[in-house]
Each structure stands twice: as structure tokens, then as C-alpha cells.
Motif scaffolding. Structure first.
Motif, PDB file in Angstrom:
ATOM      1  N   ILE A 229       0.878  -1.173   0.000  1.00 18.05           N
ATOM      2  CA  ILE A 229       0.000   0.000   0.000  1.00 18.05           C
ATOM      3  C   ILE A 229       0.909   1.215   0.000  1.00 18.05           C
ATOM      4  O   ILE A 229       1.761   1.346   0.887  1.00 18.05           O
ATOM      5  N   GLY A 230       0.775   2.067  -0.981  1.00 16.49           N
ATOM      6  CA  GLY A 230       1.711   3.176  -1.117  1.00 16.49           C
ATOM      7  C   GLY A 230       3.129   2.620  -1.174  1.00 16.49           C
ATOM      8  O   GLY A 230       3.380   1.572  -1.768  1.00 16.49           O
ATOM      9  N   GLY A 231       4.056   3.306  -0.507  1.00 15.21           N
ATOM     10  CA  GLY A 231       5.463   2.884  -0.537  1.00 15.21           C
ATOM     11  C   GLY A 231       5.818   1.893   0.554  1.00 15.21           C
ATOM     12  O   GLY A 231       6.988   1.775   0.932  1.00 15.21           O
TER      13      GLY A 231
ATOM     14  N   GLY B 228      -5.619   5.478  -4.229  1.00 17.49           N
ATOM     15  CA  GLY B 228      -5.524   5.999  -5.590  1.00 17.49           C
ATOM     16  C   GLY B 228      -4.811   5.012  -6.503  1.00 17.49           C
ATOM     17  O   GLY B 228      -5.130   3.812  -6.533  1.00 17.49           O
ATOM     18  N   LEU B 229      -3.790   5.510  -7.220  1.00 15.79           N
ATOM     19  CA  LEU B 229      -3.033   4.666  -8.159  1.00 15.79           C
ATOM     20  C   LEU B 229      -1.776   4.103  -7.511  1.00 15.79           C
ATOM     21  O   LEU B 229      -0.962   3.470  -8.189  1.00 15.79           O
ATOM     22  N   TRP B 230      -1.634   4.334  -6.185  1.00 12.84           N
ATOM     23  CA  TRP B 230      -0.387   3.984  -5.511  1.00 12.84           C
ATOM     24  C   TRP B 230      -0.495   2.657  -4.773  1.00 12.84           C
ATOM     25  O   TRP B 230      -0.414   2.585  -3.541  1.00 12.84           O
TER      26      TRP B 230
ATOM     27  N   ASN C  49       1.177  10.814 -11.677  1.00  7.25           N
ATOM     28  CA  ASN C  49       1.381  11.798 -10.606  1.00  7.25           C
ATOM     29  C   ASN C  49       0.268  12.833 -10.557  1.00  7.25           C
ATOM     30  O   ASN C  49       0.031  13.436  -9.509  1.00  7.25           O
ATOM     31  N   ALA C  50      -0.390  13.065 -11.701  1.00  7.31           N
ATOM     32  CA  ALA C  50      -1.406  14.130 -11.770  1.00  7.31           C
ATOM     33  C   ALA C  50      -2.689  13.739 -11.042  1.00  7.31           C
ATOM     34  O   ALA C  50      -3.505  14.597 -10.721  1.00  7.31           O
TER      35      ALA C  50
ATOM     36  N   ARG D 121       1.591   8.316  -2.415  1.00  8.39           N
ATOM     37  CA  ARG D 121       2.515   8.320  -3.559  1.00  8.39           C
ATOM     38  C   ARG D 121       3.846   7.674  -3.164  1.00  8.39           C
ATOM     39  O   ARG D 121       4.325   7.849  -2.047  1.00  8.39           O
ATOM     40  N   TYR D 122       4.435   6.922  -4.085  1.00  9.05           N
ATOM     41  CA  TYR D 122       5.692   6.246  -3.781  1.00  9.05           C
ATOM     42  C   TYR D 122       6.791   7.272  -3.518  1.00  9.05           C
ATOM     43  O   TYR D 122       6.806   8.347  -4.125  1.00  9.05           O
ATOM     44  N   PRO D 123       7.756   6.924  -2.675  1.00  6.75           N
ATOM     45  CA  PRO D 123       8.898   7.820  -2.475  1.00  6.75           C
ATOM     46  C   PRO D 123       9.719   7.929  -3.769  1.00  6.75           C
ATOM     47  O   PRO D 123       9.672   7.028  -4.609  1.00  6.75           O
TER      48      PRO D 123
END
Ligand code: B12
Length: 247
Positions: A52-54, A130-132, A207-208, A216-218
């Protein structure tokens, strides 16, 4: 305690130390398309596993740093296999991996297990992340597991997104209503502008997206995935031509 949900709890515990999560469960009703278990029988349940995310980066990066070959040509796949094959063995499951051929339908599974739908980019939209998010593997079982993680209804954020910035941010219009133009994307990534833009900060279209920005990923992880995307071996026409996105 024993039973399916206790099994899921134990799997979740084993995954947590690696920044991975049991993302969803789906049951397969003896379908012919069901993946095979190690003994050749059709899997009856699938547990989807992913970050999940980063969340995986703090576990993956140090692992990679200890490898003399930096994890080889496909380090994230190698890391995922090491972890999930061990978890599968502990819990009597068979592990499947998204990059192994023939491709298992990970996105179709995620739609069923988590109620997710594709964004205009093709990546599945999660209401919170989201997309992460992505999938590092799946565990197949011979028994029917409960589906406790299955949501009743999932709001699809793209349905309520008026501006759809993801469709206008790609510098070479590689993403549009017709699909994802992989060739145009990769050609751009090889240019100076592509190196300074998407290769440095991640896919500008992805990213948008305003959904799940906190996940968002690091930066180092974004760059790692862009390198992988740019250099992924062309295995067939679909990899290098216009890809029609799912409806
Ligand atoms: C081949 C592949 C690609 C190819 C082409 C895609 C294609 N359809 O041919 C390429 C190299 C272009 C690609 C790129 C990326 N991919 Co990709 N890809 C795959 C892979 C290995 C197989 C897809 C497939 O053919 N499945 C077979 C069919 C039978 O399965 P399915 O679930 O029913 O198929 C669905 C998808 O193919 C989807 N689809 C169709 N066209 C496209 C196009 C794109 C770009 C995507 C993401 C999905 C997609 O629609 C189908 C119906 O639901 C999957 C893993 C997997 N096993 O599913 C990852 C997968 C779909 N990719 C994924 C990701 C994240 C990406 C990238 C963002 C990775 C990156 N490094 O940046 C990029 C997208 C670029 C961008 N704009 O950001 C994730 C999506 C996760 C999610 N949240 O939905 C997956 C599931 C891998 C994973 N480990 O999680 N990918």
C-alpha cells in the motif's frame, strides 16, 4: 483459534514485516480458468498480496543492498518470490506472481476481490490509495476461504473526477481514450526531456491524479519503477504497440 479468518490473520502477520498486505480474497467455484495448485488441482480461493503506497520500500531496499548482484535483473520479483514462496509453504498454499507467464489475471482478480475499476491509465483505482498500490503475488488455496476483506460497494473516484488531469499531463499524449501508447511513452522516456521529467519524478500522468496523494511512492521507488517500465523486455506485439484499455 482456527478456521479461515484465523488463517488470514496469520498470513497478514507474516506479510506485515515485509510491508505487504493481504489485499483481498476471492473464491473460485471450480472454474476451468482457475490457476493450478502445486498438486495440479484447481485453486478454490485466492489471497491477493501487495503493498500500500510505498510500504514495501523500507523492506525491499535494505534486502537489495545486501545482495551481491543487487537482486539480479528483476530484483522486486526476486524479493517477492523469496517472501511469498516462504509464506505459501508455511500455510499450505501455492504462490503466483504477476510477471510470471502465462500471466495470471491479477487485475481481474482485484476487480472481483476488492471491487476496483480501472482508471483511464489502466491501473486500478483504489478509493483510498488511488493509483499507488500494486500486487506482488497471490496465494492459492485448496479450501474455500471467507471473503472478509471484500467490500460491498466501492466508489470509483474516476466517475466523479471532472478534470481528469491524468489524460492531459502526458508530454507525448501516450494516454488517451484509445488506450496507452507504450511505444510513444518509451520513446519519450529515452529523450532528455523524458529523463528530466517522468524518469526523474515518475509518470507525470500518474502523478497528476489527485486521489491518494499521501500514498505516492517515495522518489527512489518512483525512479525504480520507471527504469523497470522503460527497460521491460518486449515479449510480443502488445508490449510495444497501442494497448486498448479495458472498458
Ligand atoms: C504486460 C503488463 C504491462 C505491459 C502492457 C500491459 C498490457 N495489458 O499488455 C506494460 C509494460 C506496458 C505495463 C506497464 C505498466 N504496468 Co503493467 N502489467 C502487465 C502484466 C504483467 C500483465 C497484464 C496482462 O496481460 N494480464 C493478462 C490478463 C488476462 O489479465 P487481466 O487482469 O484480466 O488483464 C487486465 C489488464 O491487462 C488490464 N490492462 C489492459 N491494458 C492495460 C494497460 C496498462 C498500462 C495496465 C496497467 C493495465 C492494462 O486490463 C485487463 C482486464 O482487466 C500485469 C500483471 C498481471 N499478471 O496482470 C501488470 C500490471 C497490470 N501492471 C501494473 C502496473 C502498475 C504497470 C505500470 C504502472 C508499472 C510501471 N513500472 O510504471 C506501467 C503502466 C505505465 C503507466 N502509464 O504508468 C500493475 C497494475 C496494478 C494496479 N493497481 O492496477 C500490474 C497488475 C502488475 C502488478 N505487479 O501489480 N504493464
Amino acid at each position: 483459534m482456527s478456521g479461515p479468518s484465523a488463517l488470514l490473520d496469520r498470513i497478514s502477520d507474516d506479510l506485515a514485516t515485509h510491508g505487504l498486505f493481504a489485499r483481498g480474497v476471492l473464491c473460485l467455484d471450480g472454474e476451468t480458468s482457475a490457476p493450478r495448485l502445486a498438486d495440479g488441482a484447481a485453486a478454490r480461493s485466492i489471497v491477493l498480496v501487495g503493498p500500500i503506497g510505498g510500504s514495501l520500500w523500507p523492506a525491499f531496499e535494505p534486502w537489495r543492498a545486501t545482495r551481491s548482484d543487487r537482486g539480479g535483473d528483476h530484483p522486486l520479483d526476486a524479493w517477492s518470490k523469496q517472501i511469498l514462496n516462504a509464506v505459501a509453504e508455511t500455510h499450505g498454499a501455492t504462490a503466483y506472481f504477476p510477471s510470471d507467464q502465462p500471466y495470471q489475471p491479477f487485475q481481474a482478480w482485484a476487480k472481483q476481490a476488492e471491487g476496483l475499476k480501472p482508471s483511464p491509465l489502466g491501473i486500478l483505482m483504489h478509493p483510498q490509495f488511488g493509483l499507488w498500490h500494486s500486487y506482488r503475488g497471490a496465494l492459492g488455496f485448496s479450501q474455500v476461504l471467507d471473503e472478509p476483506l471484500k467490500p460491498d460497494t466501492v466508489s470509483h473516484a474516476c466517475d466523479h473526477c471532472v478534470d481528469k488531469p491524468c489524460l492531459s499531463r502526458c508530454p507525448v499524449n501516450a494516454i488517451g481514450p484509445a488506450g496507452f501508447d507504450v511505444r510513444a511513452c518509451r520513446a519519450h522516456l529515452a529523450t532528455e526531456a523524458g529523463q528530466a521529467g517522468c524518469m526523474q519524478s515518475g509518470c507525470l500522468a500518474r502523478n497528476a491524479c489527485p486521489v491518494g496523494e499521501a500514498f505516492r511512492y517515495p522518489g527512489p521507488q518512483l525512479r525504480f519503477h520507471m527504469q523497470a517500465h522503460r527497460h521491460m523486455q518486449a515479449l510480443g506485439p502488445a508490449r510495444n504497440s497501442q494497448i486498448r484499455l479495458p472498458s
